[in-house]
Design a protein around this motif. Structure first.
Motif, PDB file in Angstrom:
ATOM      1  N   THR A 254      -1.112 -24.299 -69.438  1.00 44.51           N
ATOM      2  CA  THR A 254      -0.222 -25.020 -70.348  1.00 44.51           C
ATOM      3  C   THR A 254       0.490 -26.158 -69.627  1.00 44.51           C
ATOM      4  O   THR A 254       0.586 -27.286 -70.141  1.00 44.51           O
ATOM      5  N   SER A 258      -0.397 -30.094 -70.450  1.00 38.67           N
ATOM      6  CA  SER A 258       0.716 -30.886 -70.985  1.00 38.67           C
ATOM      7  C   SER A 258       0.977 -32.140 -70.161  1.00 38.67           C
ATOM      8  O   SER A 258       1.455 -33.152 -70.688  1.00 38.67           O
ATOM      9  N   TYR A 263      -0.844 -32.759 -77.164  1.00 42.69           N
ATOM     10  CA  TYR A 263      -1.553 -31.955 -78.154  1.00 42.69           C
ATOM     11  C   TYR A 263      -0.551 -31.108 -78.922  1.00 42.69           C
ATOM     12  O   TYR A 263       0.613 -30.957 -78.524  1.00 42.69           O
ATOM     13  N   GLU A 266      -2.042 -24.582 -79.583  1.00 42.53           N
ATOM     14  CA  GLU A 266      -2.763 -23.842 -78.549  1.00 42.53           C
ATOM     15  C   GLU A 266      -3.375 -22.599 -79.191  1.00 42.53           C
ATOM     16  O   GLU A 266      -2.649 -21.773 -79.761  1.00 42.53           O
ATOM     17  N   SER A 281       4.833 -22.169 -74.186  1.00 38.83           N
ATOM     18  CA  SER A 281       4.126 -23.066 -75.093  1.00 38.83           C
ATOM     19  C   SER A 281       5.108 -23.789 -76.018  1.00 38.83           C
ATOM     20  O   SER A 281       4.989 -25.005 -76.253  1.00 38.83           O
ATOM     21  N   HIS A 286       4.584 -27.212 -78.167  1.00 33.98           N
ATOM     22  CA  HIS A 286       3.310 -26.842 -78.766  1.00 33.98           C
ATOM     23  C   HIS A 286       3.523 -25.661 -79.709  1.00 33.98           C
ATOM     24  O   HIS A 286       4.507 -24.915 -79.574  1.00 33.98           O
TER      25      HIS A 286
END
Length: 373
Positions: A254, A258, A263, A266, A281, A286
């Motif tokens: 992660t 990142s 994005y 996940e 996360s 995310h």
């Protein structure tokens, strides 16, 4: 005069032959792809400048090209790579060697590969590609998974820690309880990337995993942890010992992904259903979609319909691993040691990444500007 005529004739023939091969119309399909890869990548950025004293070394720039060629053609041995370069004028000249006698020996290839493995050259090239490809793009889903990487080496014997026996019976009244040791995931919450890597087992050992058919499989070697985008582009990867559980490298991936791309979601299977992974996360902005692990809960949990539809995109990770094994031979590697295995996988990741970039029409503007300069 006759000697001068011979020399001029030879030089003219050499130039004519060079232009005949490299005029862009005479490339074979394989040679055209290799030429496009070499033209796109600024490989000189990842090689240290040679020393000005002592005996001149073989060109590291040409050898680095040959290792990328080796992964692109799925060649497993340096002997086979050298035979290919000696027998194919087009590929040899693309790598930078004009004549067959310029190609280094097998021992030189092996020695330089060891140096590249220690310098993490393949990982740096892959990181550059990912950052350049997703510089102005947002990835919708990152699919995370791990797969077995068998190795042809002996596993290291694990030394059992001796437990310190305490006094028998109940402790005295007022004695404070012993503090519980933090788990690896709990430690990773406050660790840097280098600290996480230093605490993960990296040496060859034995591992087992439940495959997609629900059957256990056992192997000796390593385990590849990777993140894939929706297009099947590997964004980040990490090679650990085979015994490392999938969840132990999730926080590390992660942080790595990142730092390379932006994005949103996940996607992970039930093996990653940990509170620490979800917390990290979310801290990185995310949305984790993890299949519930019902073996540890009394109440059966399920994903909501919207998350369940997104979860089906996780198959890109399985397809990515399948392509790496079928077309790049990562499970048939003849190298030994974590550094060389990682370098072999790294060069495979570079070729897979750049082929996906070509397939989806991504433009690496930074690389082209540097090449033009």
């Amino acid at each position: 005069r006759n000697t001068a005529m011979r020399v001029s004739t030879f030089l003219g023939f050499t130039q004519e032959k060079f232009e005949f091969i490299f005029n862009g119309r005479r490339f074979s399909e394989k040679g055209a792809e290799i030429a496009a890869i070499f033209e796109t990548l600024p490989l000189w950025r990842f090689i240290p400048s040679p020393a000005y004293t002592g005996r001149p070394r073989q060109s590291r720039f040409c050898i680095l090209k040959s290792f990328l060629l080796k992964s692109a053609l799925n060649i497993m041995e340096n002997k086979k790579l050298r035979e290919t370069l000696l027998g194919n004028d087009e590929l040899r000249k693309l790598c930078g060697w004009d004549e067959a006698h310029d190609v280094p020996s097998e021992s030189t290839f092996s020695r330089v590969f060891r140096d590249f493995a220690q310098m993490n050259v393949a990982q740096h090239i892959h990181e550059y590609l990912v950052k350049a490809a997703f510089n102005d793009r947002i990835i919708m889903h990152i699919s995370r998974d791990a797969t077995a990487v068998p190795a042809r080496e002996r596993s290291e014997r694990k030394i059992k820690k001796k437990k310190i026996k305490g006094k028998r019976g109940r402790p005295k009244k007022g004695t404070p309880p012993k503090p519980k040791e933090l788990t690896r995931l709990q430690k990773q919450l406050d660790q840097s990337l280098d600290e996480m890597v230093s605490e993960l087992p990296l040496k060859c050992d034995s591992g087992s995993k439940i495959n997609s058919q629900g059957n256990p499989e056992h192997w000796r070697g390593y385990k590849l942890h990777a993140d894939f985008s929706d297009e099947g582009i590997p964004v980040s990867f990490m090679v650990t010992a085979a015994s490392v559980h999938d969840s132990q490298a999730a926080i590390l991936l992660t942080r790595m992904s990142s730092s390379k791309a932006t994005y949103l979601y996940e996607l992970m299977d039930a093996g990653y259903d940990m509170d620490e992974i979800k917390a990290v996360s979310k801290d990185c902005n995310h949305a984790p979609i993890i299949k519930p692990n019902n073996r540890r809960s009394k109440v059966k949990r399920e994903l909501d319909p919207a998350s369940a539809r997104r979860y089906w995109n996780r198959t890109t990770a399985e397809r990515g691993f399948s392509e790496l094994k079928d077309n790049y031979g990562i499970e048939k590697s003849r190298f030994r040691g974590h550094a060389k295995i990682t370098a072999h996988i790294g060069f495979s990741m570079v070729i897979l990444t750049i082929r996906k970039i070509f397939q989806f029409g991504y433009k690496l503007e930074t690389a082209k500007q540097e090449n033009a300069a």
